[in-house]
Design a protein around this motif. Sequence first.
Motif, PDB file in Angstrom:
ATOM      1  N   VAL A 225       6.072   6.765  -4.286  1.00 18.68           N
ATOM      2  CA  VAL A 225       4.832   6.417  -3.584  1.00 18.68           C
ATOM      3  C   VAL A 225       4.521   4.959  -3.872  1.00 18.68           C
ATOM      4  N   THR A 226       4.388   4.164  -2.813  1.00 15.38           N
ATOM      5  CA  THR A 226       4.024   2.752  -2.930  1.00 15.38           C
ATOM      6  C   THR A 226       2.516   2.622  -2.726  1.00 15.38           C
ATOM      7  N   ILE A 227       1.835   1.993  -3.675  1.00 16.60           N
ATOM      8  CA  ILE A 227       0.373   1.863  -3.644  1.00 16.60           C
ATOM      9  C   ILE A 227       0.025   0.395  -3.467  1.00 16.60           C
ATOM     10  N   VAL A 228      -0.719   0.087  -2.407  1.00 18.23           N
ATOM     11  CA  VAL A 228      -1.142  -1.282  -2.097  1.00 18.23           C
ATOM     12  C   VAL A 228      -2.645  -1.368  -2.318  1.00 18.23           C
ATOM     13  N   ASN A 229      -3.068  -2.192  -3.273  1.00 19.55           N
ATOM     14  CA  ASN A 229      -4.484  -2.406  -3.572  1.00 19.55           C
ATOM     15  C   ASN A 229      -4.963  -3.628  -2.799  1.00 19.55           C
ATOM     16  N   ARG A 230      -5.731  -3.392  -1.730  1.00 14.68           N
ATOM     17  CA  ARG A 230      -6.249  -4.500  -0.919  1.00 14.68           C
ATOM     18  C   ARG A 230      -7.632  -4.966  -1.376  1.00 14.68           C
ATOM     19  N   LEU A 231      -8.158  -4.363  -2.432  1.00 11.33           N
ATOM     20  CA  LEU A 231      -9.442  -4.810  -2.960  1.00 11.33           C
ATOM     21  C   LEU A 231      -9.274  -6.195  -3.565  1.00 11.33           C
ATOM     22  N   GLY A 232     -10.130  -7.096  -3.176  1.00 13.63           N
ATOM     23  CA  GLY A 232      -9.954  -8.478  -3.625  1.00 13.63           C
ATOM     24  C   GLY A 232     -10.544  -8.780  -4.970  1.00 13.63           C
ATOM     25  N   ASP A 233     -11.375  -7.887  -5.526  1.00  9.74           N
ATOM     26  CA  ASP A 233     -12.066  -8.217  -6.770  1.00  9.74           C
ATOM     27  C   ASP A 233     -12.103  -7.057  -7.750  1.00  9.74           C
ATOM     28  N   ALA A 234     -11.162  -6.112  -7.612  1.00  6.99           N
ATOM     29  CA  ALA A 234     -11.182  -4.973  -8.532  1.00  6.99           C
ATOM     30  C   ALA A 234      -9.784  -4.421  -8.720  1.00  6.99           C
ATOM     31  N   THR A 247      -2.047   1.157 -13.250  1.00 10.12           N
ATOM     32  CA  THR A 247      -3.214   0.345 -12.891  1.00 10.12           C
ATOM     33  C   THR A 247      -2.720  -0.808 -12.037  1.00 10.12           C
ATOM     34  N   VAL A 248      -3.165  -0.854 -10.783  1.00 10.67           N
ATOM     35  CA  VAL A 248      -2.699  -1.856  -9.823  1.00 10.67           C
ATOM     36  C   VAL A 248      -3.714  -2.984  -9.773  1.00 10.67           C
ATOM     37  N   PRO A 249      -3.299  -4.229 -10.085  1.00 10.97           N
ATOM     38  CA  PRO A 249      -4.243  -5.355 -10.031  1.00 10.97           C
ATOM     39  C   PRO A 249      -4.750  -5.586  -8.605  1.00 10.97           C
ATOM     40  N   ALA A 250      -5.839  -6.345  -8.509  1.00  9.13           N
ATOM     41  CA  ALA A 250      -6.414  -6.670  -7.209  1.00  9.13           C
ATOM     42  C   ALA A 250      -5.408  -7.442  -6.368  1.00  9.13           C
ATOM     43  N   ARG A 251      -5.396  -7.102  -5.066  1.00  8.77           N
ATOM     44  CA  ARG A 251      -4.491  -7.742  -4.099  1.00  8.77           C
ATOM     45  C   ARG A 251      -3.033  -7.678  -4.553  1.00  8.77           C
ATOM     46  N   SER A 252      -2.637  -6.525  -5.090  1.00  8.54           N
ATOM     47  CA  SER A 252      -1.249  -6.339  -5.538  1.00  8.54           C
ATOM     48  C   SER A 252      -0.786  -4.952  -5.124  1.00  8.54           C
ATOM     49  N   ALA A 285       8.854   9.896   0.797  1.00 10.21           N
ATOM     50  CA  ALA A 285       8.292   8.596   0.429  1.00 10.21           C
ATOM     51  C   ALA A 285       7.009   8.349   1.221  1.00 10.21           C
ATOM     52  N   MET A 286       5.991   7.774   0.530  1.00 16.59           N
ATOM     53  CA  MET A 286       4.698   7.542   1.167  1.00 16.59           C
ATOM     54  C   MET A 286       4.177   6.162   0.813  1.00 16.59           C
ATOM     55  N   LEU A 287       3.253   5.661   1.673  1.00 23.03           N
ATOM     56  CA  LEU A 287       2.563   4.392   1.456  1.00 23.03           C
ATOM     57  C   LEU A 287       1.067   4.682   1.398  1.00 23.03           C
ATOM     58  N   TRP A 288       0.442   4.340   0.243  1.00 23.97           N
ATOM     59  CA  TRP A 288      -0.999   4.501   0.072  1.00 23.97           C
ATOM     60  C   TRP A 288      -1.634   3.116   0.028  1.00 23.97           C
ATOM     61  N   GLN A 289      -2.530   2.842   0.975  1.00 25.72           N
ATOM     62  CA  GLN A 289      -3.230   1.562   1.034  1.00 25.72           C
ATOM     63  C   GLN A 289      -4.715   1.803   0.770  1.00 25.72           C
ATOM     64  N   ILE A 290      -5.294   1.011  -0.114  1.00 27.91           N
ATOM     65  CA  ILE A 290      -6.692   1.157  -0.492  1.00 27.91           C
ATOM     66  C   ILE A 290      -7.424  -0.109  -0.091  1.00 27.91           C
TER      67      ILE A 290
END
Length: 722
Positions: A225-234, A247-252, A285-290
């Motif tokens: 599972v690929t996790i994309v964190n689109r939050l710019g400040d968290a 734990t996925v850093p912001a914009r990573s 396989a999945m893509l999770w975008q937040i």
Amino acid sequence: MRRSSAQWARQVAMTTFLTVSAVATVGAETDLGGDLSVDLQSYDYRASLRDTSLKFSVNRTRSSHVLNLRFSTPLISDSLGTLSLSTRVFGTYFVSKVDQFSIGTYIRPNLETYNGQLGLFPHRRYPLLLYHGKARDLSLRYEPNNRADVEIVQPQLAVIRRYNTLSKSTGAMWRYTVSDQTALLTELRDSRQQSYRAYDFAEERNILPIFTPLTINPLNTVDTVTIVNRLGDADLMILVDDIVRDTVPARSQSSIVVDSGQHVCEFIPLRYYNAYRFRITVRGAMLWQIDYKPPATPIDQEQRNKSATASFVYGGPGRLTTRSFLEVTEQTESFQELKANLTSLSNAAAYKLSPVANLDLLTTYSGNNSDIGTLSSQYNKSFLNSTTVRYGGDNRFQASLMHSYNRNQSNSITRSPDPTDSTRLIETPINVASNLNSLVNQLSLSSRRFGHRLSIKNTVSFLSDNTGYGSDQFASTVTNSVQFQYRRVTITPQVDVRYAYDVRRSPDQKASELESKIGFRGETYRRRLLGDVQFRGEYTMRRRSDSRQVDTKGLYAFEGTVSRKFARNYRVFVLVSQQLETFKTKVMVDGGQADLGQSTRPNERRASYKVDLQASPSKNLMVSAGVMLLTQPGTNVVRWIANLGTQVPLIKAPFQSMLSTERRKIAGLPDQTNLLLESKVTYQFRHISVVFKHSYSREKLVNVTYGINEIEARISRQFEVF
């Protein structure tokens, strides 16, 4: 000249009498009153997922204390006009509980709800009414359509919502009566409504996840599972089955490996945003975008309507009656970014040609111009003209002939994002204009002596548009019935036949439909053993054919009811219904020259049985109970229902209650149940009234169980000042 004591006393008494009489007259015409009340509204909602530990609960309660005042008085005299004023002052306390969290909010009383009306010259030919009002409403709403989001964190907040609605309206109505047969009425109105949704638990901070399957492989034991964190400040913490995985850093972005199957996961932003808990099945396989999208505006919805209407009426003892109507409306709505302008004009006239013949004329025109933000814009025009001649002096013979012409024109533009430039929209115009001519003839004959009824209806219509499409339709319907009695049983056989033929152009196609129905109805009353009996049986055959296939469907139906009364206070009602539907399809090729054979659907048998028992052993007690069984292929439904109506002892307040339970069995699925309990008590003592309502519902579906308790209560006391 000096007045004596007796003369002075008489003068004072006369003055006092006239003053008291004048005050009494004004007091009789002037009214000031209102009521004091306390309202309570409460929702308790619970949901749980089968085979998981996920459970959700929310309780929201609204309590309001309300003062309503109303005042009305004539302006000098009733002939000049009347002034009416009303206001509503209330304070409201809200309590919201989610799981172990609780928040209370009190909204202080304020003068935001009032209404005023000024009526001038009510007894003249030109009365005028001016009105202006403003209202504020604080309410709770149960929105069951949002229950589908039960698998996310705190979904109950979307099911029971708190709203604040502000509305305002201003307008004027004027009527001018030219004569006893002619009148003109106009109205101008401007109304606005704003609806806010209150966020008790920072719901505006909810994140927006998007789940996209990349591959599907049910044979895998583990998946990536690929996790994309689109939050710019968290930064974002990922939990799978209550275990921290990453734990996925912001914009990573990051990737984790999970076992194939079902998991309970949670996204926890490390600042500001709300967590998101959900259940998901991984089969590849999945893509999770937040992501996060803040509310576009604090106002969920704002709507404003401006309208102007005018109508002209002429009618009296003469032969001609006519009515004309004009309306112009401008509407704006913020949620869909809608802007619309509507203009409609209509004229209806009726002319009595003779005591048994009438002529009806109708003409309408409407134009609608609407624009929905970045989605589309549309302009529609419609024109209709119809002429109808009706003949018939009594119910034995009725005939009519109607011709109508309808023209519709639509010019629309759809907008879609440009895949090469996100700042640009691609506009696609669609223009359609169509014409429809139709002719309808109806004829009905009846005979009271033999109970015979015959009805014939013929319809011809021609449709064409600017794209080359056309459709010519011909239809004829004949209904024939006769009624007779045999040994106190009334029997009515009936035969219905309908034939329709359709010729289409672009593409060329011919189709026909034949529907025939043979049936009978019967009824008999006050039988010694069965009481009142009604029964109905019919067979319907419908055959549709075109150049591709021929569909034939048959329906056998029978229904019977028995209603028996015992000892004046007891009644039994029984219903039996049976249906059998047959299907047959013949597929054609090569323009209908070759036959590929017949493909048939399995016959479907449906049945329903119902038994109701009703008892009224005393004047203030009524009890009823019933059971219904519905069967059809793959589904069986059993429904029980009971009703109770009585009076609460001592205070003699009416009490009503209803209990209903339903069990639904569907092949291949777990049983589903639905329980509903409703109660209502009302009490009136002099100027005091009390109303209490309670409703409980519990639905057990395939994967989720829902339960909701709803309580509404109100106690009020009316008063009159003068």
